[in-house]
Design a protein around this motif. Sequence first.
Motif, PDB file in Angstrom:
ATOM      1  N   LYS A  95     -16.186   2.550  -2.284  1.00 15.17           N
ATOM      2  CA  LYS A  95     -15.391   1.706  -1.388  1.00 15.17           C
ATOM      3  C   LYS A  95     -14.108   1.231  -2.063  1.00 15.17           C
ATOM      4  CE  LYS A  95     -18.637  -1.222  -0.035  1.00 15.17           C
ATOM      5  NZ  LYS A  95     -19.330  -2.262   0.737  1.00 15.17           N
ATOM      6  N   VAL A  96     -14.182   0.942  -3.355  1.00 18.76           N
ATOM      7  CA  VAL A  96     -13.013   0.494  -4.103  1.00 18.76           C
ATOM      8  C   VAL A  96     -11.953   1.596  -4.136  1.00 18.76           C
ATOM      9  CG1 VAL A  96     -12.188  -0.062  -6.437  1.00 18.76           C
ATOM     10  CG2 VAL A  96     -14.171  -1.266  -5.488  1.00 18.76           C
ATOM     11  N   VAL A  97     -12.360   2.831  -4.434  1.00 23.74           N
ATOM     12  CA  VAL A  97     -11.416   3.953  -4.463  1.00 23.74           C
ATOM     13  C   VAL A  97     -10.855   4.197  -3.065  1.00 23.74           C
ATOM     14  CG1 VAL A  97     -11.185   6.438  -4.863  1.00 23.74           C
ATOM     15  CG2 VAL A  97     -12.430   5.034  -6.500  1.00 23.74           C
ATOM     16  N   ALA A  98     -11.712   4.116  -2.047  1.00 24.10           N
ATOM     17  CA  ALA A  98     -11.254   4.311  -0.667  1.00 24.10           C
ATOM     18  C   ALA A  98     -10.198   3.272  -0.305  1.00 24.10           C
ATOM     19  CB  ALA A  98     -12.434   4.239   0.292  1.00 24.10           C
ATOM     20  N   TYR A  99     -10.443   2.014  -0.622  1.00 17.62           N
ATOM     21  CA  TYR A  99      -9.491   0.942  -0.321  1.00 17.62           C
ATOM     22  C   TYR A  99      -8.152   1.184  -1.017  1.00 17.62           C
ATOM     23  CZ  TYR A  99      -7.448  -3.706   0.051  1.00 17.62           C
ATOM     24  OH  TYR A  99      -6.596  -4.757   0.314  1.00 17.62           O
ATOM     25  N   ARG A 100      -8.207   1.524  -2.302  1.00 19.23           N
ATOM     26  CA  ARG A 100      -6.978   1.744  -3.058  1.00 19.23           C
ATOM     27  C   ARG A 100      -6.157   2.892  -2.477  1.00 19.23           C
ATOM     28  NH1 ARG A 100      -9.396   1.470  -9.194  1.00 19.23           N
ATOM     29  NH2 ARG A 100      -9.822  -0.779  -9.227  1.00 19.23           N
ATOM     30  N   MET A 101      -6.829   3.998  -2.141  1.00 15.14           N
ATOM     31  CA  MET A 101      -6.100   5.150  -1.616  1.00 15.14           C
ATOM     32  C   MET A 101      -5.564   4.874  -0.212  1.00 15.14           C
ATOM     33  SD  MET A 101      -5.658   7.193  -3.984  1.00 15.14           S
ATOM     34  CE  MET A 101      -4.759   8.366  -2.985  1.00 15.14           C
ATOM     35  N   LEU A 102      -6.328   4.190   0.616  1.00 15.58           N
ATOM     36  CA  LEU A 102      -5.832   3.837   1.945  1.00 15.58           C
ATOM     37  C   LEU A 102      -4.593   2.954   1.827  1.00 15.58           C
ATOM     38  CD1 LEU A 102      -9.187   3.182   3.827  1.00 15.58           C
ATOM     39  CD2 LEU A 102      -7.573   5.062   4.246  1.00 15.58           C
ATOM     40  N   ASP A 103      -4.624   2.017   0.885  1.00 12.82           N
ATOM     41  CA  ASP A 103      -3.478   1.145   0.667  1.00 12.82           C
ATOM     42  C   ASP A 103      -2.276   1.949   0.168  1.00 12.82           C
ATOM     43  OD1 ASP A 103      -2.503  -1.759   0.464  1.00 12.82           O
ATOM     44  OD2 ASP A 103      -2.003  -0.926  -1.517  1.00 12.82           O
ATOM     45  N   GLN A 104      -2.520   2.878  -0.742  1.00 15.15           N
ATOM     46  CA  GLN A 104      -1.438   3.697  -1.280  1.00 15.15           C
ATOM     47  C   GLN A 104      -0.818   4.589  -0.205  1.00 15.15           C
ATOM     48  OE1 GLN A 104      -2.462   5.947  -4.813  1.00 15.15           O
ATOM     49  NE2 GLN A 104      -0.731   7.310  -4.559  1.00 15.15           N
ATOM     50  N   LEU A 105      -1.629   5.047   0.729  1.00 17.65           N
ATOM     51  CA  LEU A 105      -1.173   5.984   1.754  1.00 17.65           C
ATOM     52  C   LEU A 105      -0.760   5.310   3.064  1.00 17.65           C
ATOM     53  CD1 LEU A 105      -3.912   8.697   1.227  1.00 17.65           C
ATOM     54  CD2 LEU A 105      -1.496   8.892   0.608  1.00 17.65           C
ATOM     55  N   LYS A 106      -0.723   3.989   3.105  1.00 15.23           N
ATOM     56  CA  LYS A 106      -0.489   3.315   4.386  1.00 15.23           C
ATOM     57  C   LYS A 106       0.855   3.657   5.007  1.00 15.23           C
ATOM     58  CE  LYS A 106       0.747  -0.998   2.124  1.00 15.23           C
ATOM     59  NZ  LYS A 106       0.260  -2.315   1.808  1.00 15.23           N
ATOM     60  N   GLY A 107       1.791   4.157   4.235  1.00  9.43           N
ATOM     61  CA  GLY A 107       3.068   4.603   4.777  1.00  9.43           C
ATOM     62  C   GLY A 107       2.931   5.808   5.687  1.00  9.43           C
ATOM     63  N   GLU A 108       1.801   6.496   5.618  1.00  6.85           N
ATOM     64  CA  GLU A 108       1.547   7.651   6.484  1.00  6.85           C
ATOM     65  C   GLU A 108       1.222   7.227   7.906  1.00  6.85           C
ATOM     66  OE1 GLU A 108       1.731  10.940   5.608  1.00  6.85           O
ATOM     67  OE2 GLU A 108       2.519  10.214   3.706  1.00  6.85           O
ATOM     68  N   GLY A 109       0.819   5.993   8.088  1.00  9.36           N
ATOM     69  CA  GLY A 109       0.490   5.494   9.422  1.00  9.36           C
ATOM     70  C   GLY A 109      -1.003   5.459   9.694  1.00  9.36           C
TER      71      GLY A 109
END
Length: 188
Positions: A77-91
Amino acid sequence: MNFEKQVISRSGNVCELSGATEDLQIYQVQPSEGNSADDFILISQNLKNQLEGSVEVSANDWRCLNDSMWSEVSAVKVVAYRMLDQLKGEGWPNDLLEMIYLDEAELTWAKAGMEDEDAIKHIDSNGVVLKAGDTVVLIKELDVKGSTITAKRGTAVRNIKLVHDDPTLIEGKVDGQSIYILTQFVKK
């Protein structure tokens, strides 16, 4: 200590993020002590390389987070959260970020490994930080290069996308055409 067997057993010998079964690696989710199997995940080599920055992040490779963010394993979940945050510019990660659940300890762990200070910030004409998916209004009439369209002052641009490597640019649609807009010409 070596927790590899415990992690492989827990994961069923598949990538805990993507479900891949080949080219798997053990990955320690930082910052952690590495004192238990709970500090590690089993991950495909491709995703591990992207996490470590040895190859460029490919947003489509991370669409698997739609499922893995619901894992009962905190490190996943921690890795998922970090990557989702990093990719949030994708929409598309924005909706997932709103749905993901991390308890207080998991959220603290996730944020401890994120680099917020060095992140590029997109700021509008009034100094407000813009986020992907925001709606902005043009404060100036703009001629759209390569087109006969003139974007009028006061035009609302909905669901903007951030240009990852340039904090002065956003992407949005005006009259159905996707264009790049300087942040100095918009307000939230």
